[in-house]
Design an enzyme around this catalytic site. Structure first.
Site, PDB file in Angstrom:
ATOM      1  N   GLY A 168       0.810  -1.211   0.000  1.00 22.85           N
ATOM      2  CA  GLY A 168       0.000   0.000   0.000  1.00 22.85           C
ATOM      3  C   GLY A 168       0.842   1.258   0.000  1.00 22.85           C
ATOM      4  O   GLY A 168       0.472   2.282  -0.598  1.00 22.85           O
ATOM      5  N   ASP A 169       1.980   1.195   0.677  1.00 22.08           N
ATOM      6  CA  ASP A 169       2.890   2.342   0.692  1.00 22.08           C
ATOM      7  C   ASP A 169       3.372   2.675  -0.713  1.00 22.08           C
ATOM      8  O   ASP A 169       3.378   3.843  -1.130  1.00 22.08           O
ATOM      9  CB  ASP A 169       4.103   2.040   1.576  1.00 22.08           C
ATOM     10  CG  ASP A 169       3.786   2.110   3.054  1.00 22.08           C
ATOM     11  OD1 ASP A 169       3.087   3.050   3.455  1.00 22.08           O
ATOM     12  OD2 ASP A 169       4.242   1.234   3.805  1.00 22.08           O
TER      13      ASP A 169
END
Length: 397
Positions: A168-169
């Protein structure tokens, strides 16, 4: 280099912020990574003294080619030095929580007042407004869980599972790079920078946006289902006789069904009334999965691959990380970049996912040591030797 001359100040930790600045560095920007005296926590991700692992490939991925400056932001001298860096920059990129930035005089209003051309990019977990905007967030919390991504991916009735490191980062990194470049393009027309904001939560909702669009329109959404009971048995995972998994993803409509049936050695299946239409296949999905399981179990993977390719069907092997690392197609697609190891050698690392043929170097410099460039960067800002010694707390070399 595409972004040569672009000055970026990164005041960020972990992955989403450094990842965004790392992409800009890969594309030629000059990135100064400002760290507190204790350093970015990701520097210690492989810091266990009992581990046999050496190096830090996770930190290196997002920080190669940057210069590192250590500033103690709890001291006025450190805050002033960071503000002076921002005054000379094109982009200030941070994921520090807004309240802390405000207290330190490093908020976007203050820094852009001193440098109106500055693009100030802030990454948060949950955005800037709302009752929970102040909460800290990582990708497994704000992106994976709060945005619904985890629930959508776990088949109905199964427990949710943890996201792999930085997924997700890094998606948020890509969103942040896009937003920052859009603001820089606007600045070319107007001469004015702007405040840019991205969040893990909003990125997560966009990533599963195709499904959430259905939820928003109809108030409900079909759950993910296990392999044995799929929504579409033709778009499913199957295993060869030598136990290698692959996935099928036929084109829309029924055009690929007779071709697929022939490729798996069962050209009779489309004439079976249980499987003759899309509705019939959905109603009898478990039976069709069993038939296809049995058919593919009669063939080794290489034979299946040959048949599917000759039929021009859409499919792919389900590869392990080791297989991906050895995949010649991944290399040909530009998935890897050579990174200097600082000792005269080099190693492969994942590349930023875009190619600009002829525009970028084929290798990248190593990641910096903590504070490696502090004195050099401060001197470029016009600090005297004595001022640098006061800020660094040691005699300048």
């Amino acid at each position: 280099m595409l972004l040569k001359g672009l000055k970026v100040v990164e005041f960020a930790t972990y992955i989403a912020g450094p990842g965004a600045a790392g992409i800009l560095a890969d594309w030629g920007a000059e990135v100064v990574k400002v760290e507190r005296p204790e350093g970015d926590p990701m520097r210690n991700v492989f810091g266990d003294a009992k581990s046999a692992l050496t190096g830090n490939p996770t930190f290196a991925l997002d920080n190669r080619g940057k210069r590192s400056v250590v500033l103690d932001i709890s001291r006025p001298e450190g805050r002033e030095a960071l503000a002076r860096l921002a005054a000379d920059a094109d982009v200030f990129l941070t994921n520090v929580r807004p309240a802390a930035l405000k207290r330190a005089g490093l908020d976007h209003e203050t820094l852009r007042a001193a440098n109106p051309r500055l693009v100030y990019t802030l990454i948060t977990g949950y955005g800037l407004d709302g009752p929970e905007a102040h909460k800290p967030g990582f990708d497994v919390t704000a992106f994976w869980s709060r945005a619904g991504v985890a629930r959508m991916h776990a088949p109905k009735g199964q427990d949710p599972f943890i996201l792999r490191t930085g997924v997700g980062d890094h998606v948020t990194s890509l969103a942040t790079v896009s937003a920052t470049l859009a603001a820089l393009y606007e600045r070319e027309r107007t001469g004015q920078g702007r405040f840019v904001q991205t969040s893990l939560l909003a990125t997560g909702t966009y990533v599963v946006g195709s499904d959430l669009a259905v939820q928003l329109a109809y108030g409900r959404l079909v759950s993910n289902r296990p392999r044995s009971d799929p929504f579409d048995p033709l778009a499913n995972f199957y295993k060869s006789r030598d136990e290698r998994w692959f996935v099928l993803n036929p084109r829309g409509g029924a055009s690929d069904w007779p071709t697929l049936a022939a490729a798996c050695g069962r050209p009779d299946l489309p004439q079976d009334e249980r499987f003759a239409t899309g509705r019939a296949r959905k109603d009898n999905n478990k039976a069709l999965v069993a038939e296809l399981d049995a058919a593919f179990a009669e063939m080794d993977f290489e034979e299946i691959a040959r048949r599917l390719d000759e039929a021009d069907l859409v499919w792919a092997p389900v590869q392990t990380p080791a297989e991906v690392a050895a995949d010649p197609q991944a290399a040909a697609a530009g998935a890897w970049v050579e990174v200097e190891d600082g000792q005269g050698g080099a190693y492969r690392s994942p590349a930023a996912p875009a190619l600009f043929p002829g525009a970028l170097s084929s290798s990248r410099p190593p990641f910096p040591g903590l504070g490696q460039h502090t004195e050099e960067v401060l001197a470029e800002l016009g600090y005297s030797r004595e001022e640098i010694e006061a800020i660094c707390g040691v005699a300048a070399a």
